[in-house]
Design an enzyme around this catalytic site. Structure first.
Site, PDB file in Angstrom:
ATOM      1  N   GLU A  15     -52.006 -22.610  19.160  1.00 62.16           N
ATOM      2  CA  GLU A  15     -50.677 -23.214  19.154  1.00 62.16           C
ATOM      3  C   GLU A  15     -49.581 -22.191  18.848  1.00 62.16           C
ATOM      4  OE1 GLU A  15     -49.817 -26.083  20.122  1.00 62.16           O
ATOM      5  OE2 GLU A  15     -51.812 -26.965  20.391  1.00 62.16           O
TER       6      GLU A  15
ATOM      7  N   PRO B  82      -5.758 -12.134   1.902  1.00 63.04           N
ATOM      8  CA  PRO B  82      -6.103 -11.298   0.748  1.00 63.04           C
ATOM      9  C   PRO B  82      -7.428 -10.561   0.863  1.00 63.04           C
ATOM     10  CG  PRO B  82      -6.516 -13.597   0.262  1.00 63.04           C
ATOM     11  CD  PRO B  82      -5.872 -13.573   1.610  1.00 63.04           C
TER      12      PRO B  82
ATOM     13  N   ASP C 126      -3.223  -1.872   7.411  1.00 62.53           N
ATOM     14  CA  ASP C 126      -2.927  -1.392   6.062  1.00 62.53           C
ATOM     15  C   ASP C 126      -4.203  -0.964   5.351  1.00 62.53           C
ATOM     16  OD1 ASP C 126      -0.276  -1.843   6.319  1.00 62.53           O
ATOM     17  OD2 ASP C 126      -0.210  -3.705   5.182  1.00 62.53           O
TER      18      ASP C 126
ATOM     19  N   LYS D 151      -0.968   2.824   3.172  1.00 61.78           N
ATOM     20  CA  LYS D 151       0.069   3.270   2.250  1.00 61.78           C
ATOM     21  C   LYS D 151      -0.369   2.870   0.847  1.00 61.78           C
ATOM     22  CE  LYS D 151       4.394   2.624   3.386  1.00 61.78           C
ATOM     23  NZ  LYS D 151       4.855   4.013   3.577  1.00 61.78           N
TER      24      LYS D 151
ATOM     25  N   ASP E 244       0.388 -11.680   3.556  1.00 60.56           N
ATOM     26  CA  ASP E 244       1.338 -12.222   4.526  1.00 60.56           C
ATOM     27  C   ASP E 244       2.330 -11.119   4.885  1.00 60.56           C
ATOM     28  OD1 ASP E 244       2.678 -15.208   5.377  1.00 60.56           O
ATOM     29  OD2 ASP E 244       4.027 -13.496   5.300  1.00 60.56           O
TER      30      ASP E 244
ATOM     31  N   MET F  69       1.715  -5.404  -6.764  1.00 66.14           N
ATOM     32  CA  MET F  69       1.754  -3.949  -6.997  1.00 66.14           C
ATOM     33  C   MET F  69       2.227  -3.629  -8.411  1.00 66.14           C
ATOM     34  SD  MET F  69       3.338  -2.923  -3.259  1.00 66.14           S
ATOM     35  CE  MET F  69       4.453  -4.339  -3.211  1.00 66.14           C
TER      36      MET F  69
END
Length: 465
Positions: free
Chosen positions: A22, A226, A249, A271, A304, A384
């Site tokens: 089988e 995020p 980024d 950056k 965003d 930041m």
């Protein structure tokens, strides 16, 4: 990834199966969909395997596997339902130079067979590296229900038309032709006229695209959120799928970049505050250069793009070059961060407004209306602010903010390595330093995690009693 997925050419090549029960039959049902030459070696094959041999579907050798039986085989399956025999057969097949699979024994297999969705010639393989076969079957069932019944026919007809479609230039224009065929024109033509109407639809569509004016370049400013790829919007995913060039980024995660089209050019324009950076003028020039050459450019920004993303400067550059653009908003890190601690940014009778502020700007530490921010009950999301935390602490306390004002620092919000630090304003910079916060961090001023807040209330009530 321990198993690299490939599609192996097996047309006219040997595949050998050791075993005739089988387990072997289950593999044969799948293997017989291919154009390979199937050989089964089994001492006592079951009737179904005998029947397949009698119909000429496979070659059956009625004995145990011997040295040389797997010679020149592209694949070999040990499916004897007997560990001892499977071990012996696998060793012999490997000596013959075949890639081997020991059925239901992941550790002893050189390759594994995925769950397959078959819309010949469209084949979708689903693998979980043996960790969750039930999940693979569930995904397969979901895809089977979603994929249109005509998908295989569309692919077959499209394959015969590929040479004619080479009249279109490689790249964006040819992709637009095939996208319109598979997404709209093809299914419509099949529904209206069946398979016979597909070639006529392709011919008309090709004339339309050959006569169409070359599309101008376009820039999509897209929010990557995020970090968690599941927080991307559908529109953002579509933009990544269609992009010719992605300029991203530093904080955009590899998991999000993985969703970009494989052929897209990926450019890191990272950056870093108080650190090495690509100049903004260089980023502007990159965007304009690629879009001016007719590319669909996705400028991918963490969070965003409209929140501390220097979006206006890039839009001015694009506008100045006469290039069309669109903005695809993303989930800003403040939303992900506050959700992760079970709080909201605003609350009745606590704060009717929330401030989004940055810890530094192009000139250094950013100045704000510290007196208003230090007033009782205020809530702020500070972006930041990690390296500027001592400056922020000093300015707030100088303007009357209580030293015990709650502050929460969320590192790597929404990502698997997210960390939450519960602080007070008086110890904020020291807590960040002691915790060795190295990832992107957002500071929620005036908020504690819901669990910590509940505990604080309980302690307060106990003290009062």
């Amino acid at each position: 990834m321990k198993h690299f997925p490939i599609f192996l050419a097996v047309e006219g090549r040997r595949i050998v199966v050791s075993g005739g029960g089988e387990a072997a039959l289950a593999k044969l049902r799948l293997l017989l969909k291919t154009e390979a030459r199937i050989t089964v070696v089994a001492e006592a094959p079951i009737a179904d395997v005998e029947a397949l041999a009698s119909k000429g579907r496979l070659t059956l050798i009625k004995r145990a596997l011997e040295p040389g039986d797997a010679m020149c085989a592209s694949l070999f399956y040990a499916a004897n339902d007997d560990d001892g025999e499977d071990a012996r057969a696998t060793k012999l097949a490997q000596a013959d130079g075949a890639l081997t699979n020991w059925v239901d024994n992941l550790g002893q297999s050189q390759f594994i067979t995925p769950a397959i969705v078959d819309r010949d010639p469209v084949t979708i393989a689903i693998g979980t590296e043996g960790a969750a076969p039930v999940l693979a079957r569930s995904i397969k069932a979901d895809l089977e229900a979603r994929l249109p019944r005509a998908l295989g026919i569309l692919a077959h007809v499209g394959k015969t038309f590929r040479r004619a479609a080479e009249a279109l230039p490689m790249g964006r224009k040819r992709r637009a032709f095939w996208s319109e065929f598979y997404d709209r024109a093809g299914p419509k033509a099949f529904d209206e006229g069946g398979a016979d109407g597909l070639n006529k639809s392709l011919e008309g569509l090709l004339k339309k695209h050959l006569c169409a004016k070359a599309e101008d370049g376009h820039v999509s400013f897209v929010g990557a959120g995020p970090g968690d790829p599941e927080l991307l919007t559908i529109k953002a995913r579509r933009a990544l799928h269609e992009a010719d060039v992605v300029i991203h980024d530093r904080l955009v995660t590899p998991e999000v970049l993985e969703l970009a089209r494989r052929e897209a050019v990926i450019i890191d324009a990272g950056k870093e505050g108080f650190g090495p950076s690509m100049k903004q003028t260089e980023i502007d020039a990159l965007i304009v250069e690629h879009a001016s050459n007719g590319a669909h450019v996705v400028r991918l920004k963490a969070g965003d793009p409209t929140v501390f993303g220097r979006l206006d400067e890039e839009i001015d550059a694009v506008n100045g070059a006469g290039i069309a653009f669109s903005i695809v908003p993303g989930i800003t890190s403040a939303s992900a961060a506050v959700a992760s601690i079970g709080q909201s940014l605003t609350k009745r009778d606590r704060n009717a407004s929330v401030r989004f502020v940055t810890g530094h700007d192009m000139k250094g530490y950013a100045e704000h209306d510290w007196r208003a921010l230090a007033a009782p009950g205020q809530v702020a999301a500070i972006y930041m602010g990690k390296k500027a935390s001592r400056f922020i602490q000093g300015r707030l306390m100088m303007h009357g903010a209580p030293p015990d004002t709650p502050v929460t620092v969320i590192e790597n919000a929404s990502r698997p390595d997210q960390r939450v630090l519960e602080c007070r304003l008086a110890s904020l910079p020291d807590d960040i330093s002691a915790a060795d916060v190295t990832g992107p961090a957002l500071i929620l001023y005036g908020l504690l995690p819901r669990a910590a807040l509940a505990l604080a209330h309980e302690l307060k009530e106990e003290i009062a009693l």
